[in-house]
Design a protein around this motif. Structure first.
Motif, short mmCIF file in Angstrom:
data_model
loop_
_atom_site.label_atom_id
_atom_site.label_comp_id
_atom_site.label_asym_id
_atom_site.label_seq_id
_atom_site.Cartn_x
_atom_site.Cartn_y
_atom_site.Cartn_z
N MET A 1 0.85 -1.17 0.00
CA MET A 1 0.00 0.00 0.00
C MET A 1 0.89 1.23 0.00
N LYS A 2 0.57 2.21 -0.85
CA LYS A 2 1.32 3.46 -0.89
C LYS A 2 0.56 4.54 -0.13
N SER A 3 1.32 5.41 0.50
CA SER A 3 0.75 6.53 1.24
C SER A 3 1.54 7.79 0.92
N TRP A 42 5.41 9.92 -2.14
CA TRP A 42 4.75 8.63 -2.09
C TRP A 42 5.74 7.65 -1.45
N GLN A 44 6.01 3.43 0.01
CA GLN A 44 5.41 2.11 0.14
C GLN A 44 5.43 1.69 1.60
N LEU A 45 4.27 1.29 2.12
CA LEU A 45 4.17 0.82 3.51
C LEU A 45 4.15 -0.68 3.57
#
Length: 45
Positions: A1-3, A42, A44-45
């Motif tokens: 998931m990207k945040s 951005w 990546q988590l």
């Protein structure tokens, strides 16, 4: 998931840590009522 992760443009230490951990700069923008430009990354988590 990207945040999205943000920091002030002049906060070089935070920018280096974000970039060292894979953060990709989206843009540098002004935020109404905020005294400094803001970098949006951005990550990546």
């Amino acid at each position: 998931m990207k945040s999205i992760l943000t920091c002030d443009e002049g906060n070089i230490g935070s920018r280096k840590i974000i970039e060292a951990n894979g953060g990709m700069l989206e843009d540098i923008t002004e935020v109404e009522g905020w005294p400094a430009k803001v970098c949006r990354y951005w990550i990546q988590l």
